[in-house]
Design an enzyme around this catalytic site. Structure first.
Site, PDB file in Angstrom:
ATOM      1  CG  ASP A   1     -50.003 -17.349 -12.605  1.00 15.91           C
ATOM      2  OD1 ASP A   1     -49.780 -17.405 -13.830  1.00 15.91           O
ATOM      3  OD2 ASP A   1     -50.992 -16.758 -12.115  1.00 15.91           O
TER       4      ASP A   1
ATOM      5  CG  ASP B   1     -38.506 -23.880 -13.375  1.00 13.50           C
ATOM      6  OD1 ASP B   1     -39.726 -23.797 -13.626  1.00 13.50           O
ATOM      7  OD2 ASP B   1     -37.711 -22.943 -13.572  1.00 13.50           O
ATOM      8  CB  ILE B   2     -43.414 -26.713 -14.554  1.00  9.91           C
ATOM      9  CG1 ILE B   2     -44.268 -27.594 -15.464  1.00  9.91           C
ATOM     10  CG2 ILE B   2     -43.877 -25.274 -14.543  1.00  9.91           C
ATOM     11  CD1 ILE B   2     -45.698 -27.789 -14.968  1.00  9.91           C
TER      12      ILE B   2
ATOM     13  N   GLY C   1     -49.795 -24.669  -3.291  1.00  6.27           N
ATOM     14  CA  GLY C   1     -48.914 -23.613  -2.792  1.00  6.27           C
ATOM     15  C   GLY C   1     -49.731 -22.589  -2.014  1.00  6.27           C
TER      16      GLY C   1
ATOM     17  CE1 TYR D   1     -55.273 -18.890  -4.803  1.00 10.69           C
ATOM     18  CE2 TYR D   1     -56.118 -20.412  -6.436  1.00 10.69           C
ATOM     19  CZ  TYR D   1     -55.882 -19.125  -6.022  1.00 10.69           C
ATOM     20  OH  TYR D   1     -56.258 -18.069  -6.826  1.00 10.69           O
TER      21      TYR D   1
HETATM   22  N1  AR6 Z   1     -42.327 -25.369 -11.330  1.00 10.08           N
HETATM   23  C1  AR6 Z   1     -43.135 -26.330 -10.804  1.00 10.08           C
HETATM   24  N2  AR6 Z   1     -43.848 -26.160  -9.677  1.00 10.08           N
HETATM   25  C2  AR6 Z   1     -43.737 -24.976  -9.048  1.00 10.08           C
HETATM   26  C3  AR6 Z   1     -42.916 -23.914  -9.519  1.00 10.08           C
HETATM   27  C4  AR6 Z   1     -42.184 -24.154 -10.721  1.00 10.08           C
HETATM   28  N3  AR6 Z   1     -41.390 -23.219 -11.259  1.00 10.08           N
HETATM   29  N4  AR6 Z   1     -43.033 -22.869  -8.664  1.00 10.08           N
HETATM   30  C5  AR6 Z   1     -43.875 -23.253  -7.682  1.00 10.08           C
HETATM   31  N5  AR6 Z   1     -44.298 -24.517  -7.903  1.00 10.08           N
HETATM   32  P1  AR6 Z   1     -48.716 -22.031  -6.414  1.00 10.08           P
HETATM   33  P2  AR6 Z   1     -51.622 -22.421  -6.191  1.00 10.08           P
HETATM   34  C6  AR6 Z   1     -45.222 -25.358  -7.117  1.00 10.08           C
HETATM   35  O1  AR6 Z   1     -48.673 -21.216  -5.170  1.00 10.08           O
HETATM   36  O2  AR6 Z   1     -51.461 -23.020  -4.845  1.00 10.08           O
HETATM   37  C7  AR6 Z   1     -50.425 -17.725  -7.821  1.00 10.08           C
HETATM   38  O3  AR6 Z   1     -50.088 -16.462  -7.328  1.00 10.08           O
HETATM   39  C8  AR6 Z   1     -45.458 -25.000  -5.673  1.00 10.08           C
HETATM   40  O4  AR6 Z   1     -44.398 -25.491  -4.845  1.00 10.08           O
HETATM   41  O5  AR6 Z   1     -47.876 -21.590  -7.572  1.00 10.08           O
HETATM   42  O6  AR6 Z   1     -52.501 -23.121  -7.185  1.00 10.08           O
HETATM   43  C9  AR6 Z   1     -51.592 -17.695  -8.802  1.00 10.08           C
HETATM   44  O7  AR6 Z   1     -51.630 -16.488  -9.530  1.00 10.08           O
HETATM   45  C10 AR6 Z   1     -46.758 -25.718  -5.401  1.00 10.08           C
HETATM   46  O8  AR6 Z   1     -46.529 -27.096  -5.114  1.00 10.08           O
HETATM   47  O9  AR6 Z   1     -50.230 -22.181  -6.980  1.00 10.08           O
HETATM   48  C11 AR6 Z   1     -52.783 -17.824  -7.894  1.00 10.08           C
HETATM   49  O10 AR6 Z   1     -53.170 -16.580  -7.364  1.00 10.08           O
HETATM   50  C12 AR6 Z   1     -47.494 -25.643  -6.755  1.00 10.08           C
HETATM   51  O11 AR6 Z   1     -46.503 -25.238  -7.707  1.00 10.08           O
HETATM   52  C13 AR6 Z   1     -52.284 -18.714  -6.790  1.00 10.08           C
HETATM   53  O12 AR6 Z   1     -50.877 -18.537  -6.734  1.00 10.08           O
HETATM   54  C14 AR6 Z   1     -48.641 -24.659  -6.781  1.00 10.08           C
HETATM   55  O13 AR6 Z   1     -48.305 -23.521  -6.001  1.00 10.08           O
HETATM   56  C15 AR6 Z   1     -52.548 -20.175  -7.087  1.00 10.08           C
HETATM   57  O14 AR6 Z   1     -52.166 -20.955  -5.986  1.00 10.08           O
END
Ligand code: AR6
Length: 180
Positions: free
Chosen positions: A41, A17-18, A130, A132
Protein backbone atom coordinates in the site's frame (compact mmCIF):
# COMPACT_ATOMS: atom_id res chain seq x y z
CA UNK A 1 6.44 -19.34 -14.46
CA UNK A 2 3.14 -19.43 -16.37
CA UNK A 3 -0.16 -21.24 -16.68
CA UNK A 4 -2.40 -21.04 -19.75
CA UNK A 5 -6.14 -21.68 -19.86
CA UNK A 6 -7.85 -23.63 -22.62
CA UNK A 7 -8.71 -20.34 -24.34
CA UNK A 8 -5.09 -19.12 -24.17
CA UNK A 9 -5.48 -16.76 -21.21
CA UNK A 10 -2.47 -16.63 -18.94
CA UNK A 11 -1.43 -16.49 -15.31
CA UNK A 12 2.13 -15.20 -14.96
CA UNK A 13 4.11 -15.34 -11.71
CA UNK A 14 6.72 -12.61 -11.26
CA UNK A 15 9.06 -11.81 -8.43
CA UNK A 16 9.55 -8.12 -7.63
CA UNK A 17 7.94 -4.75 -7.04
CA UNK A 18 4.36 -4.48 -8.32
CA UNK A 19 4.70 -0.73 -8.94
CA UNK A 20 7.09 -1.48 -11.84
CA UNK A 21 4.85 -3.88 -13.73
CA UNK A 22 2.88 -2.31 -16.61
CA UNK A 23 -0.77 -3.47 -16.71
CA UNK A 24 -4.25 -2.03 -17.20
CA UNK A 25 -5.18 -2.47 -13.52
CA UNK A 26 -2.98 -2.95 -10.47
CA UNK A 27 -4.46 -4.30 -7.24
CA UNK A 28 -3.44 -2.80 -3.91
CA UNK A 29 -3.64 -4.52 -0.51
CA UNK A 30 -5.40 -1.72 1.37
CA UNK A 31 -7.22 -1.38 4.72
CA UNK A 32 -10.90 -0.77 5.45
CA UNK A 33 -10.25 2.90 6.21
CA UNK A 34 -8.62 3.32 2.75
CA UNK A 35 -6.12 5.41 4.66
CA UNK A 36 -2.85 4.21 3.17
CA UNK A 37 -0.23 2.35 5.16
CA UNK A 38 2.99 0.38 4.84
CA UNK A 39 3.89 -2.64 2.71
CA UNK A 40 2.57 -2.72 -0.82
CA UNK A 41 0.00 0.00 0.00
CA UNK A 42 2.79 2.42 0.93
CA UNK A 43 4.79 1.50 -2.17
CA UNK A 44 1.80 2.01 -4.47
CA UNK A 45 0.87 5.40 -2.99
CA UNK A 46 4.48 6.60 -3.13
CA UNK A 47 4.86 5.56 -6.76
CA UNK A 48 1.40 6.68 -7.90
CA UNK A 49 1.48 10.12 -6.23
CA UNK A 50 -0.82 12.17 -3.95
CA UNK A 51 -3.77 12.36 -6.37
CA UNK A 52 -4.72 8.80 -5.42
CA UNK A 53 -5.27 9.66 -1.77
CA UNK A 54 -7.47 12.60 -2.82
CA UNK A 55 -9.61 10.19 -4.86
CA UNK A 56 -9.83 7.85 -1.88
CA UNK A 57 -10.83 10.78 0.36
CA UNK A 58 -13.78 11.44 -1.97
CA UNK A 59 -14.76 7.74 -2.00
CA UNK A 60 -14.56 7.64 1.79
CA UNK A 61 -16.88 10.63 2.03
CA UNK A 62 -19.40 8.69 -0.06
CA UNK A 63 -19.19 5.16 1.33
CA UNK A 64 -17.30 5.44 4.60
CA UNK A 65 -15.17 2.36 5.10
CA UNK A 66 -14.66 -0.36 2.50
CA UNK A 67 -15.83 -3.71 3.87
CA UNK A 68 -13.33 -6.55 4.20
CA UNK A 69 -13.50 -8.65 1.04
CA UNK A 70 -14.40 -5.59 -1.02
CA UNK A 71 -12.46 -3.19 -3.22
CA UNK A 72 -12.73 0.32 -4.68
CA UNK A 73 -11.22 1.74 -7.87
CA UNK A 74 -9.18 4.88 -8.47
CA UNK A 75 -7.06 6.07 -11.33
CA UNK A 76 -3.39 5.07 -11.25
CA UNK A 77 -1.53 8.41 -11.15
CA UNK A 78 2.11 7.90 -12.09
CA UNK A 79 1.95 4.11 -12.15
CA UNK A 80 2.20 2.34 -15.53
CA UNK A 81 -1.51 1.43 -15.33
CA UNK A 82 -4.99 2.89 -15.88
CA UNK A 83 -6.58 1.86 -12.59
CA UNK A 84 -5.76 0.87 -9.05
CA UNK A 85 -8.20 -1.49 -7.33
CA UNK A 86 -7.78 -1.04 -3.57
CA UNK A 87 -8.80 -4.40 -2.08
CA UNK A 88 -9.31 -4.98 1.64
CA UNK A 89 -8.11 -8.43 2.65
CA UNK A 90 -8.96 -10.14 5.94
CA UNK A 91 -6.72 -10.05 9.00
CA UNK A 92 -5.78 -13.70 9.58
CA UNK A 93 -6.70 -15.11 12.99
CA UNK A 94 -6.83 -18.91 12.68
CA UNK A 95 -8.53 -19.52 9.33
CA UNK A 96 -11.87 -20.34 11.00
CA UNK A 97 -13.28 -16.84 11.10
CA UNK A 98 -14.30 -16.57 7.46
CA UNK A 99 -10.82 -15.61 6.26
CA UNK A 100 -10.75 -17.94 3.20
CA UNK A 101 -14.10 -16.65 1.90
CA UNK A 102 -13.13 -13.04 2.52
CA UNK A 103 -9.80 -13.44 0.74
CA UNK A 104 -11.50 -15.17 -2.20
CA UNK A 105 -14.06 -12.33 -2.29
CA UNK A 106 -11.23 -9.80 -2.76
CA UNK A 107 -9.97 -11.59 -5.86
CA UNK A 108 -13.47 -12.03 -7.25
CA UNK A 109 -14.39 -8.40 -6.65
CA UNK A 110 -11.23 -7.14 -8.38
CA UNK A 111 -11.82 -9.43 -11.36
CA UNK A 112 -15.43 -8.24 -11.57
CA UNK A 113 -14.25 -4.62 -11.52
CA UNK A 114 -11.75 -5.53 -14.26
CA UNK A 115 -14.54 -6.89 -16.46
CA UNK A 116 -16.65 -3.76 -15.91
CA UNK A 117 -13.74 -1.64 -17.16
CA UNK A 118 -12.72 -3.92 -20.05
CA UNK A 119 -9.35 -4.59 -18.46
CA UNK A 120 -7.06 -6.94 -20.41
CA UNK A 121 -4.18 -7.27 -17.94
CA UNK A 122 -4.28 -7.07 -14.15
CA UNK A 123 -1.63 -7.54 -11.46
CA UNK A 124 -2.18 -8.70 -7.87
CA UNK A 125 0.12 -8.70 -4.85
CA UNK A 126 -0.27 -11.52 -2.32
CA UNK A 127 -3.15 -9.81 -0.49
CA UNK A 128 -3.20 -10.23 3.32
CA UNK A 129 0.11 -12.15 3.49
CA UNK A 130 2.14 -9.33 5.04
CA UNK A 131 0.93 -7.28 8.01
CA UNK A 132 -2.40 -9.16 7.97
CA UNK A 133 -0.62 -12.47 8.62
CA UNK A 134 -2.29 -14.82 6.12
CA UNK A 135 -0.11 -17.95 5.65
CA UNK A 136 1.39 -17.81 2.15
CA UNK A 137 0.58 -21.40 1.16
CA UNK A 138 -3.10 -20.98 2.02
CA UNK A 139 -3.31 -17.56 0.39
CA UNK A 140 -1.61 -18.85 -2.78
CA UNK A 141 -4.11 -21.69 -3.13
CA UNK A 142 -7.05 -19.28 -2.84
CA UNK A 143 -5.57 -16.70 -5.21
CA UNK A 144 -4.75 -19.28 -7.89
CA UNK A 145 -8.11 -21.05 -7.57
CA UNK A 146 -10.06 -17.79 -8.02
CA UNK A 147 -7.95 -16.49 -10.88
CA UNK A 148 -8.04 -19.82 -12.76
CA UNK A 149 -11.82 -20.04 -12.34
CA UNK A 150 -12.18 -16.55 -13.76
CA UNK A 151 -9.92 -17.16 -16.75
CA UNK A 152 -11.75 -20.39 -17.59
CA UNK A 153 -15.08 -18.60 -18.07
CA UNK A 154 -16.21 -18.52 -21.69
CA UNK A 155 -16.29 -14.71 -21.93
CA UNK A 156 -13.79 -12.48 -20.15
CA UNK A 157 -11.96 -9.32 -21.14
CA UNK A 158 -9.08 -10.29 -18.82
CA UNK A 159 -6.43 -12.11 -20.87
CA UNK A 160 -3.49 -11.98 -18.49
CA UNK A 161 -3.19 -11.98 -14.69
CA UNK A 162 0.23 -11.22 -13.24
CA UNK A 163 0.76 -12.32 -9.65
CA UNK A 164 3.66 -10.27 -8.31
CA UNK A 165 5.46 -11.85 -5.38
CA UNK A 166 7.76 -9.87 -3.17
CA UNK A 167 10.87 -11.97 -2.60
CA UNK A 168 12.07 -15.40 -3.68
CA UNK A 169 10.34 -17.28 -0.88
CA UNK A 170 6.87 -15.99 -1.78
CA UNK A 171 7.54 -16.68 -5.45
CA UNK A 172 8.57 -20.28 -4.72
CA UNK A 173 5.42 -20.91 -2.65
CA UNK A 174 3.19 -19.67 -5.48
CA UNK A 175 5.18 -21.59 -8.10
CA UNK A 176 4.82 -24.84 -6.14
CA UNK A 177 1.07 -24.22 -5.80
CA UNK A 178 0.69 -23.44 -9.52
CA UNK A 179 2.56 -26.64 -10.46
CA UNK A 180 0.03 -28.49 -8.30
N1 AR6 B 1 5.28 -5.22 -4.58
C1 AR6 B 1 4.68 -6.44 -4.46
N2 AR6 B 1 4.41 -7.00 -3.27
C2 AR6 B 1 4.77 -6.33 -2.16
C3 AR6 B 1 5.41 -5.06 -2.20
C4 AR6 B 1 5.67 -4.50 -3.49
N3 AR6 B 1 6.25 -3.31 -3.64
N4 AR6 B 1 5.63 -4.65 -0.92
C5 AR6 B 1 5.17 -5.63 -0.11
N5 AR6 B 1 4.66 -6.64 -0.85
P1 AR6 B 1 1.12 -6.07 3.03
P2 AR6 B 1 -1.54 -7.00 3.89
C6 AR6 B 1 4.04 -7.90 -0.41
O1 AR6 B 1 1.62 -6.04 4.44
O2 AR6 B 1 -0.94 -8.18 4.56
C7 AR6 B 1 -0.83 -2.02 4.83
O3 AR6 B 1 -0.30 -1.17 5.81
C8 AR6 B 1 4.33 -8.40 0.98
O4 AR6 B 1 5.60 -9.07 1.02
O5 AR6 B 1 1.52 -4.96 2.12
O6 AR6 B 1 -2.73 -7.21 3.00
C9 AR6 B 1 -2.27 -1.68 4.45
O7 AR6 B 1 -2.52 -0.29 4.55
C10 AR6 B 1 3.18 -9.36 1.19
O8 AR6 B 1 3.45 -10.62 0.59
O9 AR6 B 1 -0.50 -6.15 2.98
C11 AR6 B 1 -3.07 -2.46 5.45
O10 AR6 B 1 -3.21 -1.76 6.66
C12 AR6 B 1 2.03 -8.71 0.41
O11 AR6 B 1 2.64 -7.71 -0.41
C13 AR6 B 1 -2.25 -3.70 5.66
O12 AR6 B 1 -0.90 -3.35 5.37
C14 AR6 B 1 0.97 -8.06 1.28
O13 AR6 B 1 1.60 -7.47 2.41
C15 AR6 B 1 -2.65 -4.81 4.71
O14 AR6 B 1 -1.93 -5.97 5.02
Amino acid sequence: MEWTSGAGRRIVLREGDITRVAVDAVVNAANAALAGGGGVDGAIHRAAGPAIMRELDAIRRQIGRCPTGGAVATSAGNLPAKYIFHAVGPVYRDGRHGEPDLLAACYRQCLRMAEERQVGTISFPAISTGVYGYPLEEAAAIALREVKAHLEQPHTTVQQVILVLFGREAYEVYAACLKG
